[in-house]
Design an enzyme around this catalytic site. Structure first.
Site, PDB file in Angstrom:
ATOM      1  CB  ILE A 192     -16.466 129.326 -19.597  1.00 13.06           C
ATOM      2  CG1 ILE A 192     -17.366 130.242 -20.394  1.00 13.06           C
ATOM      3  CG2 ILE A 192     -16.212 128.019 -20.338  1.00 13.06           C
ATOM      4  CD1 ILE A 192     -16.718 130.769 -21.676  1.00 13.06           C
ATOM      5  CG  HIS A 239     -10.644 122.412 -12.671  1.00 14.54           C
ATOM      6  ND1 HIS A 239     -11.651 122.779 -13.533  1.00 14.54           N
ATOM      7  CD2 HIS A 239      -9.663 121.881 -13.447  1.00 14.54           C
ATOM      8  CE1 HIS A 239     -11.304 122.472 -14.777  1.00 14.54           C
ATOM      9  NE2 HIS A 239     -10.096 121.922 -14.751  1.00 14.54           N
ATOM     10  CG  HIS A 265      -6.312 124.831 -15.674  1.00 12.04           C
ATOM     11  ND1 HIS A 265      -5.690 124.549 -16.862  1.00 12.04           N
ATOM     12  CD2 HIS A 265      -7.387 124.016 -15.602  1.00 12.04           C
ATOM     13  CE1 HIS A 265      -6.372 123.595 -17.490  1.00 12.04           C
ATOM     14  NE2 HIS A 265      -7.400 123.241 -16.745  1.00 12.04           N
TER      15      HIS A 265
HETATM   16  P1  DGP Z   1      -9.231 121.111 -18.248  1.00  7.58           P
HETATM   17  O1  DGP Z   1      -9.956 119.943 -18.861  1.00  7.58           O
HETATM   18  O2  DGP Z   1      -8.734 120.785 -16.886  1.00  7.58           O
HETATM   19  O3  DGP Z   1      -8.154 121.650 -19.173  1.00  7.58           O
HETATM   20  O4  DGP Z   1     -10.343 122.232 -18.036  1.00  7.58           O
HETATM   21  C1  DGP Z   1     -10.405 123.420 -18.749  1.00  7.58           C
HETATM   22  C2  DGP Z   1     -11.545 124.236 -18.186  1.00  7.58           C
HETATM   23  O5  DGP Z   1     -11.469 125.523 -18.753  1.00  7.58           O
HETATM   24  C3  DGP Z   1     -12.949 123.694 -18.495  1.00  7.58           C
HETATM   25  O6  DGP Z   1     -13.613 123.371 -17.272  1.00  7.58           O
HETATM   26  C4  DGP Z   1     -13.665 124.841 -19.190  1.00  7.58           C
HETATM   27  C5  DGP Z   1     -12.763 126.023 -18.934  1.00  7.58           C
HETATM   28  N1  DGP Z   1     -12.703 126.952 -20.039  1.00  7.58           N
HETATM   29  C6  DGP Z   1     -12.451 126.669 -21.338  1.00  7.58           C
HETATM   30  N2  DGP Z   1     -12.469 127.798 -22.081  1.00  7.58           N
HETATM   31  C7  DGP Z   1     -12.724 128.807 -21.216  1.00  7.58           C
HETATM   32  C8  DGP Z   1     -12.853 130.220 -21.387  1.00  7.58           C
HETATM   33  O7  DGP Z   1     -12.739 130.789 -22.461  1.00  7.58           O
HETATM   34  N3  DGP Z   1     -13.120 130.940 -20.258  1.00  7.58           N
HETATM   35  C9  DGP Z   1     -13.261 130.356 -19.025  1.00  7.58           C
HETATM   36  N4  DGP Z   1     -13.534 131.154 -17.999  1.00  7.58           N
HETATM   37  N5  DGP Z   1     -13.125 129.038 -18.842  1.00  7.58           N
HETATM   38  C10 DGP Z   1     -12.866 128.270 -19.922  1.00  7.58           C
END
Ligand code: DGP
Length: 125
Positions: free
Chosen positions: A36, A112, A110
């Site tokens: 996001i 990235h 997850h």
């Molecule tokens: P981390 O710090 O590795 O846990 O990264 C979490 C990632 O998840 C961050 O880059 C933003 C993404 N993210 C958070 N909330 C949402 C959401 O509701 N939808 C999507 N698509 N991504 C999200």
């Protein structure tokens, strides 16, 4: 492994369909969707559908079928997104944050996948 899984984390909600995402791939055990807050032209998140908090939790506790499915899906989306050097792309970086020192925001495992531009040195600070 001493992880507790929080069923209310945002990716659990995405998996339940409680909140929307922009999926790019889905298999029996794995979902891939766009981050996001993209940090690069390609910024995908690859998650298992099972309840694993971080990569070590997944690697230690997921079934062989889940682990293979996750990694094969990872490879497929890297090629499809055009970032795999093995498929003519210019490269990508994989980040898997775990816990507070890595500033893991969402406690559902997850990876990235970042690419589509030069990504600079490995760590900023
Ligand atoms: P981390 O710090 O590795 O846990 O990264 C979490 C990632 O998840 C961050 O880059 C933003 C993404 N993210 C958070 N909330 C949402 C959401 O509701 N939808 C999507 N698509 N991504 C999200």
């Amino acid at each position: 492994m001493a992880y507790d899984y929080d069923d209310d984390n945002i990716f659990a909600k995405i998996l339940r369909g409680d909140i929307p995402s922009e999926p790019v791939a889905e298999t029996e055990h794995t979902l891939v969707f766009r981050d996001i807050r993209p940090q690069a032209p390609v910024h995908l998140l690859v998650i298992p559908k099972g309840k694993y908090v971080a990569y070590d939790d997944f690697a230690a506790n997921a079934s062989a079928e889940e682990i293979v499915d996750f990694h094969r899906t990872f490879a497929k989306v890297c090629a499809e997104a055009g970032v795999s050097p093995g498929a003519g792309g210019a490269g990508f970086r994989t980040i898997g944050n775990a816990g507070p020192d890595a500033i893991q925001e969402v406690p559902h495992f997850h990876f990235h996948i970042l690419g589509g531009r030069p990504l600079g040195p490995l760590l900023a600070g």
